[in-house]
Write a protein that holds these residues in place. Structure first.
Motif: not given
Length: 249
Positions: A148-155
């Motif tokens: 989860e930590h290494r697949t962030p949602v980019c905003d």
């Protein structure tokens, strides 16, 4: 000493009546574990917040262990993939082992909340980082948390998808000249204000002098954080020291 006699580091400090940052933290940790002092501290601080926990060292963790009690609300923020200060004594084990070092009041591992939304970069940089980090283990953190930590949602709409460039140089001088050229072009061609530009360096004492010369030569205004410049190199002090040396000679 000049005659070759060896003294322990702390003995020299005591003889001069001084100490350094590391020793201050060590002594504070010893005090925080003294039963009388510890009770006073824990009654005084009900909430403890720590940022950049991945950069803590064992002495700092020991200090926190003395400060944080069963009734203390303790929250830390950190990113084990950004632990870059090992050369200064930082130990990534502090954040990786946090859940066991500071368990919940019922004795179970402390909970972890993954902040999945990033506003620092777009998907291009995310994918590049993922390729670099995929072989780096973050055990003993659970696999689900790491994923989860290494697949962030980019905003990061201001940056779009982001761009990545890898540039190598034959010398520090060439590197500094390239940085100066990038900043100057950004200001003259794209109108980026000087106040919105910054250059981060790993070692101020080693990198700043040559970098500052290159920037000034290129017409880039320079302001260096005060704590990064040795006192004897401060622009206001260096001429005075030169005059004093001349007077003494």
């Amino acid at each position: 000493t000049l005659d070759g006699t060896l003294f322990p580091y702390t003995t020299l400090f005591r003889s001069e009546g001084v100490t350094d940052y590391t020793e201050v933290v060590h002594r504070a940790g010893l005090l925080a574990h003294d039963p009388e002092v510890q009770a006073q501290l824990r009654s005084q601080y009900s909430v403890v917040l720590v940022d950049e926990f991945q950069d803590t060292d064992p002495a700092q963790v020991r200090l926190l262990q003395g400060l944080v009690g069963p009734s203390t609300s303790f929250v830390v923020v950190g990113d084990p993939d950004q632990s870059i200060y090992a050369f200064r004594g930082a130990d990534i084990g502090g954040i990786l082992g946090f859940r066991e070092t500071f368990p919940a009041p019922d004795g179970t591992a402390a909970p972890v909340v993954v902040l999945r939304r990033t506003r620092r970069f777009g998907p291009v940089l995310r994918e590049a980082a993922a390729r670099v980090l995929r072989t780096t283990s973050l055990a003993p953190l659970p696999t689900a948390i790491v994923r989860e930590h290494r697949t962030p949602v980019c905003d990061a709409p201001a940056y779009g998808d982001g761009t990545l460039a890898v540039v190598t140089f034959d010398s520090e001088h060439a590197e500094a000249a390239h940085i100066a050229d990038l900043l100057r072009r950004a200001h003259l061609e794209r109108g980026v204000p000087w106040s919105e530009m910054a250059v981060l360096v790993r070692s101020g004492r080693r990198s700043i002098p040559s970098l500052r010369r290159a920037l000034v030569t290129a017409g880039v205004p320079v302001e260096v954080a005060a704590d990064e410049v040795p006192l004897h190199e401060e622009p206001a002090l260096a001429p005075l020291l030169t005059l004093l040396r001349a007077a003494v000679d």
